[in-house]
Enzyme design. Structure first.
Site, PDB file in Angstrom:
ATOM      1  N   ASP A  40       1.780  -6.838  -4.530  1.00 43.05           N
ATOM      2  CA  ASP A  40       0.922  -6.892  -3.352  1.00 43.05           C
ATOM      3  C   ASP A  40       1.331  -7.839  -2.474  1.00 43.05           C
ATOM      4  O   ASP A  40       1.741  -8.904  -2.774  1.00 43.05           O
ATOM      5  CB  ASP A  40      -0.465  -6.911  -3.581  1.00 43.05           C
ATOM      6  CG  ASP A  40      -1.133  -6.910  -2.497  1.00 43.05           C
ATOM      7  OD1 ASP A  40      -2.182  -5.955  -2.377  1.00 43.05           O
ATOM      8  OD2 ASP A  40      -1.340  -7.701  -1.511  1.00 43.05           O
ATOM      9  N   SER A  41       1.715  -7.403  -1.083  1.00 43.22           N
ATOM     10  CA  SER A  41       2.265  -8.640  -0.324  1.00 43.22           C
ATOM     11  C   SER A  41       1.533 -10.093  -0.234  1.00 43.22           C
ATOM     12  O   SER A  41       2.156 -11.046   0.382  1.00 43.22           O
ATOM     13  CB  SER A  41       2.526  -8.136   0.843  1.00 43.22           C
ATOM     14  OG  SER A  41       1.559  -8.402   1.890  1.00 43.22           O
ATOM     15  N   SER A  42       0.308 -10.042  -0.553  1.00 48.57           N
ATOM     16  CA  SER A  42      -0.328 -11.466  -0.662  1.00 48.57           C
ATOM     17  C   SER A  42       0.190 -12.255  -1.899  1.00 48.57           C
ATOM     18  O   SER A  42       0.006 -13.505  -1.501  1.00 48.57           O
ATOM     19  CB  SER A  42      -1.790 -11.093  -1.097  1.00 48.57           C
ATOM     20  OG  SER A  42      -2.302 -10.453  -0.149  1.00 48.57           O
ATOM     21  N   GLN A 100      -3.105 -20.562  19.360  1.00 50.02           N
ATOM     22  CA  GLN A 100      -4.124 -19.862  18.741  1.00 50.02           C
ATOM     23  C   GLN A 100      -3.967 -18.529  19.541  1.00 50.02           C
ATOM     24  O   GLN A 100      -4.530 -17.613  18.900  1.00 50.02           O
ATOM     25  CB  GLN A 100      -5.616 -20.593  18.726  1.00 50.02           C
ATOM     26  CG  GLN A 100      -5.409 -21.745  17.709  1.00 50.02           C
ATOM     27  CD  GLN A 100      -7.130 -22.512  17.552  1.00 50.02           C
ATOM     28  OE1 GLN A 100      -7.801 -21.813  18.139  1.00 50.02           O
ATOM     29  NE2 GLN A 100      -6.975 -23.787  16.982  1.00 50.02           N
ATOM     30  N   CYS A 101      -3.965 -18.560  20.678  1.00 47.96           N
ATOM     31  CA  CYS A 101      -3.804 -17.283  21.657  1.00 47.96           C
ATOM     32  C   CYS A 101      -2.467 -16.506  21.167  1.00 47.96           C
ATOM     33  O   CYS A 101      -1.592 -17.029  21.057  1.00 47.96           O
ATOM     34  CB  CYS A 101      -3.600 -17.571  23.040  1.00 47.96           C
ATOM     35  SG  CYS A 101      -5.210 -18.462  23.751  1.00 47.96           S
ATOM     36  N   THR A 129       0.849  -1.364  -0.165  1.00 48.63           N
ATOM     37  CA  THR A 129       0.089  -0.155  -0.026  1.00 48.63           C
ATOM     38  C   THR A 129       0.618   1.355   0.098  1.00 48.63           C
ATOM     39  O   THR A 129       0.307   2.071  -0.738  1.00 48.63           O
ATOM     40  CB  THR A 129      -0.970   0.150   1.282  1.00 48.63           C
ATOM     41  OG1 THR A 129      -1.876  -1.307   1.046  1.00 48.63           O
ATOM     42  CG2 THR A 129      -1.628   1.235   1.370  1.00 48.63           C
ATOM     43  N   THR A 161       1.693  -4.573   4.251  1.00 47.65           N
ATOM     44  CA  THR A 161       1.429  -4.950   5.676  1.00 47.65           C
ATOM     45  C   THR A 161       1.079  -6.562   6.032  1.00 47.65           C
ATOM     46  O   THR A 161       1.091  -7.106   6.841  1.00 47.65           O
ATOM     47  CB  THR A 161       0.491  -4.123   6.361  1.00 47.65           C
ATOM     48  OG1 THR A 161      -0.742  -4.065   5.747  1.00 47.65           O
ATOM     49  CG2 THR A 161       1.194  -2.732   6.335  1.00 47.65           C
ATOM     50  N   ASP A 162       0.227  -7.078   4.869  1.00 49.55           N
ATOM     51  CA  ASP A 162      -0.407  -8.339   5.025  1.00 49.55           C
ATOM     52  C   ASP A 162       0.405  -9.294   5.282  1.00 49.55           C
ATOM     53  O   ASP A 162       0.031 -10.183   6.292  1.00 49.55           O
ATOM     54  CB  ASP A 162      -1.167  -8.647   3.699  1.00 49.55           C
ATOM     55  CG  ASP A 162      -2.479  -7.693   3.357  1.00 49.55           C
ATOM     56  OD1 ASP A 162      -2.987  -6.876   4.460  1.00 49.55           O
ATOM     57  OD2 ASP A 162      -3.023  -7.649   2.410  1.00 49.55           O
TER      58      ASP A 162
END
Ligand code: ASP
Length: 345
Positions: A60-62, A280-281, A16, A92-93
């Site tokens: 795009d970082s994806s 997952q926490c 971005t 950022t992704d």
């Protein structure tokens, strides 16, 4: 403080920070790097020697993959002795994955590698990209007694510098998009740029950069959820060539205790598949053995990931499995904090 004469290499991968709105389609798409520098005329007067390398086309970082990581690592390797520090402009992704990967790929790093980006493009009036980029350059250039202040792979975003392999993207909306929940920030930028020197990793005496360029992608993330069934496990554990999985467990590392689950995990372990338990926490650590539900995993041969992020766990496994080590060696190294990626008291 102006760091006169310090040399910084900017590596613009995309994201971005350097995007603009496509007038026809309305969606954000990357533009070329020369335009980015037009938005930062201030920097030219600060005495830094800044050179840049731009991905062509920026991505795009994806779309980041292991080939991109190797490309970034090779750019750093080729320019390592020519610059005081490196700033990587990145979407950022997946920034936390890339920063984690880089921390394991760049063995014996002794210079700052600072990832940054933006939630709003540099061309937008309210952009966060300008401050992120300028402060990242200052951090990458900062030295004390001739040595870099932060010789680590880090993420700088919205006034905070964090260790890359301790960081996750947590917010799609706010400028404060990243968090390092289990490790202190390495610097905070307010009126003053204040470094937390105590928690910065200092390299060994005569470090010589070595870059790991083989990454294994025959791995998977298995995220537990109530209702997960044997077919789901079979699909993942039956992947051809599978060498390792990150098991995303509940709470302090807990998983179902039924034989339908444990037997499948045990069979995978018997086949030589490495299983690393991360929670997952976001906050806190896996504590295998605290509950019956994790003791069984531990007894079966699952390795504790302690408070490692999923991003760090998966990239660490990719790098270790890519090195041609034995399964026992990979397991031993997974159990060690190699780049400050976990805390085990
Ligand atoms: N989709 C963008 C990317 O990761 C988002 C961003 O840069 O913030 O490349």
């Amino acid at each position: 403080m102006v760091q006169e004469g310090r040399s910084i290499l900017l590596i613009y991968t995309g994201g971005t920070i350097g995007m603009h709105e496509d007038p026809v389609k309305g969606a954000l798409k990357p533009f070329d790097f020369t335009k980015i520098m037009q938005h930062l005329p201030e920097i030219r007067g600060y005495g830094y020697k800044i050179e840049s390398v731009s991905f062509d086309p920026p991505i795009d970082s994806s779309d980041i993959d292991t080939a991109t990581w190797i490309k970034i690592a090779e750019i750093i390797e080729e320019n390592y002795h020519l610059f005081d520090g490196f700033v990587i402009l990145h979407g950022t992704d997946t920034m936390a994955y890339s920063a984690s990967a880089m921390s394991f790929m760049l063995e014996d790093l002794a210079k700052p590698v600072i990832f940054t980006g933006a939630q709003l493009p540099l061309g937008a009036l309210r952009t966060d990209g300008k401050e992120n980029m300028i402060t990242s350059i200052m951090i990458a250039a900062a030295k004390e007694y001739g040595k870099p202040v932060v010789p680590e792979v880090c993420i700088y975003f919205e006034s905070k510098l964090s260790r890359g392999n301790r960081t996750s993207k947590v917010n799609t909306e706010h400028f404060n998009a990243f968090q390092s929940p289990n490790y202190p920030y390495l610097a905070k930028a307010g009126v003053h740029l204040v470094y937390n020197r105590e928690d910065v990793r200092i390299p060994g005496k005569f470090p010589e950069l070595k870059v790991h360029k083989n990454l294994c992608t025959e791995i998977a993330i298995l995220k537990l959820f109530p209702g997960i069934n044997g077919a789901h496990l079979d699909a993942i554990l039956g992947m051809e060539g599978l060498k390792g999985i990150i098991l995303e467990t509940y709470g302090a590392g807990n998983a179902p205790t039924g034989s339908w689950f444990l037997n499948r995990i045990k069979k995978a372990l018997d086949r030589g598949i490495i299983v690393l338990d991360v929670s997952q926490c976001n906050i806190g650590s896996v504590e295998m053995g605290l509950y019956e539900t994790s003791r069984k995993l531990l007894n079966a041969g699952v390795i504790s990931g302690y408070d490692t992020t999923t991003e760090a766990a998966i990239t660490k496994m990719m790098v270790l499995l890519g090195q041609g080590l034995t399964i026992a060696e990979v397991k031993m190294l997974l159990n060690k904090s190699l780049k400050g990626e976990f805390t085990h008291l």
